[in-house]
Scaffold this motif. Structure first.
Motif, PDB file in Angstrom:
ATOM      1  N   UNK A 427       0.827  -1.201   0.000  1.00 11.42           N
ATOM      2  CA  UNK A 427       0.000   0.000   0.000  1.00 11.42           C
ATOM      3  C   UNK A 427       0.869   1.262   0.000  1.00 11.42           C
ATOM      4  N   UNK A 428       1.871   1.291   0.867  1.00  9.04           N
ATOM      5  CA  UNK A 428       2.616   2.526   1.070  1.00  9.04           C
ATOM      6  C   UNK A 428       3.920   2.594   0.280  1.00  9.04           C
ATOM      7  N   UNK A 429       4.253   1.485  -0.397  1.00  4.20           N
ATOM      8  CA  UNK A 429       5.523   1.465  -1.126  1.00  4.20           C
ATOM      9  C   UNK A 429       5.678   2.684  -2.058  1.00  4.20           C
ATOM     10  N   UNK A 430       4.668   2.987  -2.889  1.00  2.00           N
ATOM     11  CA  UNK A 430       4.821   4.153  -3.770  1.00  2.00           C
ATOM     12  C   UNK A 430       5.011   5.457  -2.993  1.00  2.00           C
ATOM     13  N   UNK A 431       4.400   5.562  -1.819  1.00  7.29           N
ATOM     14  CA  UNK A 431       4.562   6.783  -1.027  1.00  7.29           C
ATOM     15  C   UNK A 431       5.993   6.913  -0.532  1.00  7.29           C
ATOM     16  N   UNK A 432       6.566   5.764  -0.128  1.00  3.84           N
ATOM     17  CA  UNK A 432       7.907   5.812   0.466  1.00  3.84           C
ATOM     18  C   UNK A 432       8.969   5.970  -0.609  1.00  3.84           C
ATOM     19  N   UNK A 433       8.838   5.213  -1.709  1.00  4.11           N
ATOM     20  CA  UNK A 433       9.937   5.151  -2.673  1.00  4.11           C
ATOM     21  C   UNK A 433       9.653   5.873  -3.980  1.00  4.11           C
ATOM     22  N   UNK A 434       8.412   6.268  -4.198  1.00  2.85           N
ATOM     23  CA  UNK A 434       8.107   6.963  -5.441  1.00  2.85           C
ATOM     24  C   UNK A 434       7.922   6.042  -6.632  1.00  2.85           C
ATOM     25  N   UNK A 435       7.781   4.763  -6.397  1.00  2.00           N
ATOM     26  CA  UNK A 435       7.409   3.847  -7.480  1.00  2.00           C
ATOM     27  C   UNK A 435       6.637   2.676  -6.881  1.00  2.00           C
ATOM     28  N   UNK A 436       5.820   2.057  -7.729  1.00  2.00           N
ATOM     29  CA  UNK A 436       5.014   0.927  -7.260  1.00  2.00           C
ATOM     30  C   UNK A 436       5.858  -0.327  -7.126  1.00  2.00           C
ATOM     31  N   UNK A 437       5.394  -1.247  -6.278  1.00  2.00           N
ATOM     32  CA  UNK A 437       5.857  -2.631  -6.391  1.00  2.00           C
ATOM     33  C   UNK A 437       5.043  -3.258  -7.521  1.00  2.00           C
ATOM     34  N   UNK A 438       5.677  -4.142  -8.255  1.00  2.00           N
ATOM     35  CA  UNK A 438       4.971  -4.772  -9.371  1.00  2.00           C
ATOM     36  C   UNK A 438       3.766  -5.560  -8.859  1.00  2.00           C
ATOM     37  N   UNK A 439       2.610  -5.280  -9.429  1.00  2.00           N
ATOM     38  CA  UNK A 439       1.401  -6.001  -9.016  1.00  2.00           C
ATOM     39  C   UNK A 439       1.453  -7.453  -9.493  1.00  2.00           C
ATOM     40  N   UNK A 440       2.086  -7.658 -10.658  1.00  2.00           N
ATOM     41  CA  UNK A 440       2.125  -9.015 -11.214  1.00  2.00           C
ATOM     42  C   UNK A 440       2.960  -9.923 -10.312  1.00  2.00           C
ATOM     43  N   UNK A 441       4.168  -9.493 -10.002  1.00  2.00           N
ATOM     44  CA  UNK A 441       4.993 -10.285  -9.085  1.00  2.00           C
ATOM     45  C   UNK A 441       4.331 -10.341  -7.713  1.00  2.00           C
TER      46      UNK A 441
END
Lengths: 669, 218, 125
Positions: A427-441
């Motif tokens: 949920x918060x990964x994009x907030x912290x790092x500025x990019x998403x975690x891959x939804x597929x993986x």
């Protein structure tokens, strides 16, 4: 522009001596920048959160390897992977590592990073104490694990380390000493952190952010901090008694001298049961943020969620002896604690109901974060139900110290706690790092984790009811344990594979980030304040301190009602979000002293175990650092904070490592 | 207190006073959500936690008070008149502490300094009494490792003694700061916070004196 | 304490909200309370001294036989002393209720769990 002047709590001994310009002259005052040194001196709550998170994930791998060793040993009858002695150490350290070095610090990572953001603050109430908490925690974690090297093994008494098993007679190696002293250091870290975050939640809220407008995650973390605040001193007492017994020959648990080993059990579980809620409440908080966001509905029964959290917190203090039903406390005590344990299921049930009601009729998006959150609700419910079976004292007598217990608390702690925190990571990964975690993986990660988890711990219910006791290092053929044990071992390797996928996801998503559109401030169309600032969060958090008009204020900034009462978007997130381009924001200055104070503590620990001279050196380091800390002004007079900008960008930069290096070279004091 | 409210700084520009910022908690801080001082709130929260610490130690002693391992119990060698005097000394140190704060608040630096020193001295007298008591007990055959009762007694009173010692260090630090002229009305909150700690240590002893010393063990 | 102003202030429109927040949760401290005089503190200390003298008096059983009243009276006197120090010397009387709540939560929790533990050990039997 706004300032936030922080007032770090000067530690007691020292806060009073007159001010000196360059105290002791050991360290040049760090100025903030991008090099690795700036991570050592940082007081930025976001960086400290990241430090907690990264360290916690490291210890997740350590504890995970220990778990795999346990499962390898038990995969087939008469396992011979580990000796009985090493097996004892491995399961003890597995428990200690997962509880104290993984879940608690991972929750602390989220707490540090998001509490100030959710309440509209620029930092926590005491930024340097915050750094102290982390470094003390890390020094304790490293200290605890060095017992493998310098003491010839870890503690071997189980994570709750019952007396008299923990005494010198039954555990002659130094492992238990490391346990007793290491947990005290970790406890100190959590205590400081609890005081800090309580004051932060109560005192640092943005204008208009009343308590009943606080995001539910912050609420759950606030309750967790109170539990820590009051539970840690109890385990501290127990650990001191144990340490005095082992190191200074005290008689606290010497049965020959008339001592009562049940004292340890009571003290441990007075701490230990609130500890269960310390582990799951942060995950409840995460789930309570994720589910409304992805159901596009406000949290159902916010007030009930808050008060059931408080109720769980309070009632958690009245159930500890259900861990001790077979200890011979007497029928009245057993009946009383049995009843209180049944009652605590009520507020927990309220939470489950409210999560379901939040999803009911919602416009659900099954992102990976949402999947983890829903799985948390489901798995925790299973763990909660098997917990209710423990409250029935006669059944409990059968279940005690069997794999049924192991199954139960893994459903609560892994199913409730860990899955919930994974939901938070996605949920918060994009907030912290500025990019998403891959939804597929991430999907693969989720399903593998869920299947592996149920394969590992589900069969343990059956094994336990069949009579397999926990903590035995092997079992003979012919009891019917073979099949389910092998299943559990296969499941545990699925979890390991899932974790490897997660790490791959971290790596891959970071690598691919430059080629993908950035998430923007509010990728999930979420509800709380942290989504009103850019991703990654600028070092000063908020350009202007927000003015809070309602619960879910950020949502109401984006959406309003038209004349027919229909919800309509009034602003896009991009329009409404802050730009992150403030200047003149005054931030607390970094400091090396928190790290320096923390360095002395393991030395004291080694000293108590091996040679008191080490302890003396450690005490001098710590006390000297405390005094220097107090002499160091909160704000560096030389720092040019008036034209502060985001040079302190906390994203240490997937795409600018080279810059990092050159910076750190320049930064030599 | 005054500290918090000097400016509603959440939206003002930084006014860093190079002379005494840093040490001076009260200065130029922004108004907190509750209007209460961060530091003072932190101290109260911490004291709440300390209740559980001392509660655990006191309960341990109560549970073990009669378990003498066949040797002399601590309760058998209590010297109540002596302990009464040292308890009284600690009690009176709370008075001098509060008078110190009151003097600093009124801007009477010298009086404040004198009361701080008096508090530290009374604390030191109490500690000296405790050291004497410990040595007397050991002489009478009640050592730290004698029995569960004695281990619990020395641990409890030792923990309390360490708290007193830390308090004395803080008081002396305040005293030195006052001698250097850096203790005044504006930063009197520091005195108040050290005072809170000191009074807490005193009320813990009020509890210990009654429950451990005066109530007879059966 | 010296110069006490309520969080009024200056250049911000947020103040009203702020004050509302404060009174909402914590019975905002009235900063302009009068602190007691030194003489009041001395009177409290005298009271504490008298109670302590009474406590010690119980020790000399030959003077007066307290019988079953001994333990309850000792605990009562202890609570009075505790209360006087906490409310007067630690200013709980005059300060924000929030401080007192933080402290009493810890205190009551401690009394609760430890009395329960000792009860399980049949300490009071």
């Amino acid at each position: 522009m706004a300032i936030v002047e922080k007032q770090p709590l000067e530690l007691g001994t020292a806060d009073t001596v007159s001010y000196a310009e360059k105290p002791l002259g050991v360290f040049t005052r760090p100025q903030g920048g991008r090099g690795w040194r700036d991570w050592l001196s940082t007081v930025d709550h976001k960086r400290i959160g990241i430090l907690y998170g990264v360290s916690a994930m490291f210890f997740f791998l350590v504890g995970g390897v220990q778990a795999l060793l346990i499962r390898l040993q038990l995969a087939v009858p008469d396992g011979s992977v580990l000796s009985a002695d090493v097996y004892n150490q491995v399961y003890t350290m597995h428990g200690v590592t997962m509880v104290f070095l993984f879940i608690m610090p991972l929750a602390a990572a989220f707490a540090n990073y998001f509490i100030p953001l959710q309440i509209g603050a620029r930092d926590v109430a005491f930024p340097r104490l915050n750094a102290l908490s982390f470094w003390v925690w890390l020094s304790g974690a490293i200290f605890l694990n060095t017992s493998w090297i310098v003491a010839g093994g870890g503690a071997d008494c189980g994570w709750f380390c019952y007396a008299p098993n923990s005494g010198v007679a039954f555990s002659p190696s130094h492992g238990v000493d490391f346990y007793a002293i290491g947990l005290q250091i970790l406890g100190l870290a959590s205590l400081v952190s609890a005081v800090n975050l309580i004051v932060t939640c109560l005192n640092m809220r943005a204008p208009g952010m009343t308590l009943m407008r606080m995001p539910i995650f912050t609420w759950m973390l606030l309750i967790t901090q109170f539990l820590l605040l009051f539970a840690l001193p109890v385990i501290t007492v127990a650990l001191f008694l144990l340490m005095f017994d082992r190191v200074f020959d005290a008689q606290f648990f010497n049965v020959d001298a008339g001592a009562d080993p049940l004292l340890w059990q009571h003290l441990f579980w007075i701490f230990g049961h609130p500890e269960v809620y310390i582990i799951v409440l942060p995950a409840f908080g995460v789930v309570s943020e994720v589910i409304p966001t992805f159901s596009r509905k406000p949290l159902f029964g916010y007030e009930f969620m808050v008060f059931s959290g408080i109720a769980i917190g309070f009632m958690g203090w009245g159930v500890w002896a259900h861990h001790m039903f077979v200890s011979g406390m007497g029928p009245i005590s057993v009946a009383a604690f049995s009843l209180s344990t049944m009652f605590i299921a009520v507020p927990t049930g309220v939470k489950v109901l409210n999560w379901l009601a939040t999803m009911w009729g919602g416009k659900i998006r099954f992102t990976v974060a949402m999947k983890f959150a829903v799985a948390t609700v489901a798995m925790f419910t299973i763990g909660g139900l098997s917990g209710v079976t423990h409250s029935v004292a006669p059944a409990n007598t059968q279940q005690t110290d069997t794999y049924y217990i192991v199954a139960h608390f893994h459903y609560v702690i892994f199913g409730g706690g860990v899955l919930g925190l994974f939901a938070g990571l996605y949920f918060w990964w994009p907030k912290i790092w500025g990019h998403f975690l891959s939804e597929r993986v991430g999907n693969w990660h989720f399903w593998l984790t869920l299947v592996g988890f149920n394969l590992t711990f589900g069969p343990m219910h059956i094994l336990g009811l069949q009579g397999m006791s926990r903590r035995i290092d092997s079992y003979a053929r012919g009891y019917g344990f073979e099949f389910w044990n092998l299943t559990a071992t296969i499941g545990s390797f699925l979890i390991a594979a899932a974790t490897a996928l997660f790490l791959w996801n971290v790596f891959k998503s970071r690598r691919d980030a430059p080629y993908l559109p950035p998430p923007g401030p509010d990728p999930w169309d979420a509800r709380s304040l942290e989504w009103s600032v850019p991703s990654p969060v600028p070092v000063h958090n908020f350009d202007t301190v927000p003015q809070i008009r309602s619960r879910d204020d950020w949502w109401h900034t984006k959406y309003g009602e038209d004349s027919t009462g229909k919800v309509v978007q009034v602003a896009t997130a991009q329009e409404a979000a802050q730009t992150g381009e403030a200047t003149g924001v005054h931030l607390p200055s970094p400091s090396f002293w928190p790290l320096s104070v923390a360095l002395g503590l393991p030395l004291i620990g080694y000293g108590l175990i091996f040679n008191l001279w080490f302890a003396l050196i450690g005490a001098l380091v710590t006390i000297g650092s405390l005094y220097s800390w107090a002499l160091e002004p909160v704000d560096d007079p030389d720092a040019a904070h008036d034209d502060h900008d985001d040079h302190d960008d906390h994203d240490d930069g997937s795409n600018d490592r080279a810059v990092d290096n050159s910076d750190s070279n320049e930064a030599t004091p | 207190m005054s500290a918090e409210t000097a400016t509603a700084g959440s939206v003002t520009t930084s006014t860093v006073d190079a002379d005494n910022h840093g040490e001076d908690h009260g200065h130029a801080s922004h108004a907190t959500s509750t209007g209460l001082s961060n530091t003072k709130l932190a101290m109260w929260v911490f004291l709440g936690s300390e209740c559980l610490l001392f509660g655990g130690l006191i309960s341990t002693y109560l549970l073990y008070s009669t378990r003498g391992n066949g040797r002399t119990l601590p309760a058998d060698v209590f010297d109540i008149p002596f302990t009464s005097v040292s308890s009284f000394v600690l009690l009176m140190s709370s008075l001098t502490m509060v008078l110190a704060l009151s003097a600093v608040n009124r801007g009477e630096a010298e009086a404040g300094r004198a009361w701080l020193l008096a508090t530290a001295l009374l604390g030191a007298v109490f500690l000296g009494g405790q050291v004497y008591e410990f040595t007397a007990f050991v002489r009478e055959g009640v050592g730290f490792t004698t029995s569960p009762a004695s281990s619990a007694f020395f641990t409890l009173t030792g923990f309390h003694g360490v708290h007193v010692a830390i308090g004395i260090v803080m008081l002396m630090s305040l005293f030195i700061r006052s001698v250097n002229g850096n203790l005044n009305q504006r930063n009197s909150e520091t005195v108040e916070i050290v005072g809170l700690y000191w009074h807490f240590v005193d009320i813990v002893w009020i509890f210990i004196f009654t429950v451990i010393y005066l109530i007879p063990v059966n | 304490m010296s110069d006490t102003t309520t969080p009024t202030a200056a250049n911000t429109g947020n103040v009203d909200e702020h004050a509302a927040t404060a009174s909402h949760e914590s019975d905002a401290p009235s900063e302009d309370h009068a602190h007691p005089s030194d003489w009041a503190y001395v009177k409290i200390a005298l009271a504490l001294a008298v109670i302590t003298a009474l406590e010690v008096f119980t020790y000399f059983e030959s003077v007066l036989d307290w019988g079953v009243a001994l333990v309850p009276s000792l605990i009562f006197m202890m609570i009075v002393k505790f209360y006087l120090v906490a409310t007067w010397f630690m200013h709980l009387r005059f300060d924000s209720k929030l401080f007192g709540r933080m402290f009493t939560t810890g205190l009551l929790l401690a009394v609760g769990v430890y009395v329960a533990t000792l009860t399980v050990f049949e300490f009071f039997a």
